[in-house]
Motif scaffolding. Sequence first.
Motif: not given
Lengths: 411, 320
Positions: A85-90, B143-147, B314-315
């Motif tokens: 759900i979030l992407r890491p900064t590093r 809250k949930i991952y999906f594309p 991703s944002k």
Amino acid sequence: MAEGLIEFQHVWKKFRRGELHDSLRDMVPALASKLFGRKDREALEQREFWAVQDVSFSVRPGEALGIIGANGAGKSTILKLLTRILRPTRGRCGIRGRVGTLIEISAGFHQDLTGAENIFLQGAIMGMTRREITARFEDIVEFSELADFIDTPVKRYSSGMNARLGFAIAAHLNPDVLVVDEVLAVGDWRFQRKAFDRIGEMVNRGLPVIIVSHQLDRIASLCTHCLLLDRGRIVLRGAPDECIAHYVTTGMQPQSQQAEALPFLVSGVEIEPKGALHSGDWLTVKIHGEVPSSPGPDYHLGVRVRSLQNAQVVFTLDLTAQEPSLSEPGTFDVTVDLQLNTGKGYFCIETPIWNSRERRELSRGPQAVTSVAAAAFHGGTNLHPRVKVVTRPALATPELWSDSRRVGGAS
Amino acid sequence: MDTPSDSVSAVVGPSETLRQDAEAADAWLSVPDEERSIRRELREIFHDELWRYRGLAYELMRRDIRVRYKQTALGFAWAVLMPTFVVLAGVTVRYAMAYVGGRSLGIADLAGIAIKALPWSFFVGSMGFATTSLVGQANLVTKIYFPREVLPLAATMAQAFDASVGITALIIAFTLLGIRPGAAALWAPPIAISAFLLTAGLALLVSCANLFFRDVKYIVHVLLTFGIFFTPVFFEPQMFGVLGARVMMLNPLAPMMEGLRFSVVLDHNLLETVVVQSRHGAVLAWSPWYLAYSFVAALAAFVVGLLVFHRAESKFAEYV
């Protein structure tokens, strides 16, 4: 499909406090500074902070990792990073294999659709194919115990029914990796039991599991490893008992009570044996300390046993009422033997100091944590104490003592 | 103090089971945006996301369709009523134009408006629902991952379903009016596909833009309200003269609409050019290049939409 695996490699995640720019007017200056002032992404700008700092761990099949820590320690951020759900900064992180997330188990529900329609919707959101859902539909309905209401729109469900349906779908996902976040507080007591057993079943199947919870006894009974987080950093990694004990004894200390001079100075609390106990076992608590000056009759030092599950006090003993009394200055060693005829769970042994006339507690004192693993009750009085107090009074005339030391130093 | 802090240093640091893995570069690992290549992104989009989650897109489409017609008295009739209103508006406008021009309105004119009203209401509906598809489902996004692509795509697909109901109604109406489409009507399916791609691409762009800037939904609203004046739904581009017709056809929707009218209603092979004589000279009413242009525009919109969306994805959880 390769077997499931959870990886977290030197992950950092940056967040921002306050409002993000939300309209075009605010965006233009922000874009301009981004275009012209090539900023280092690892540097913290104003109002930014690290929510996760250099966290690494991995969970292999057969392992269950518990993550504990106070609110804001970064537990949920870690789960969001893991589940993409979030992407890491590093750094890098991820899950190999199909992920079963017991997080927000009813987030995908549409209130206007019926329970049955929502099973297909939520199942698809969690990554099941239509065929899989059709094959497990009956099981899901049966597990949720909602057969009579399955054709009723979810908006007419109670929150407990919502949670039951959500959990039932998630529980039938058949994942390679399980991620659990605080969902055990769903439904009534009986359904919680059922949900908990179901998770235990998946853990025992040897899936890599990661669990975030504030229910420490759940962590202790499900996990093989544990991480203690504080403000985005790993403070301690080790066995669940060790982490929980550290978390509880450091984390539950009330703040700002050091200001007042205490009538008793407890220097240490030790417990014997150190590992998990069974109901009915004897626990030896050794307390060392000092009485700096005569405390007066209103001040008391005690031993208290508190269940960490519900913070209830299960036992209290006033040490100042014992013989010999702790009313004179000097050092003391107290040994208390307790028969722990309690249920399963974690217990914190506290050494509180209170003032009986003002009816107020001055300090919760140094603490130790023990756990009771099996809940079979034994005979005997509950927590019946055997107390032994040894005092070594300071010399009656301190002036004389210091004089003699001075003399000794001179010679 | 006898807190376990002394023992901490002994256990901190990677233990045997918690040590790093050698297969660091594996695709299932999430890496910072800056470290991702276009190749990786394309594989993510088409293999890991769209293909693997096609079932989810289908379920979300079903949900959108079901929800739209739950607790409505008319149900699926709405899928026909909406474009019918557009057709009625078009007929009104065309009637006035015919009256001023001293001509009469033929069946072919009516059929032309009807067949162009369908893609227009599909486009308007898709953009309207897609714009808020991410923001309106923020609870899912955070809250949930999906594309997340599936959300605007499902909104577009649900509108495509409505359009197919409309097509069925249109076929019945054409039969009743005695319009028999010929072989050229085979151009309709590729045009429909390109209309879908164009709409889906724009839906992706607009939904993601609206997540970051809520201004976008107002802009979209205005564009959709007045867009019908810049799109040949009620009229034909050749009514605008030599240059006007070409300018009108720059709107990628215009060749699709005109293509439908020429092929289905007039049974005209779209590979052949149509030139109409007017008082101001020869007007290029149809050219195969118009169609080629709109196909390329549709494909470009779809691919660019996917790439931009994926880049921003991703944002989403942080900004929504």
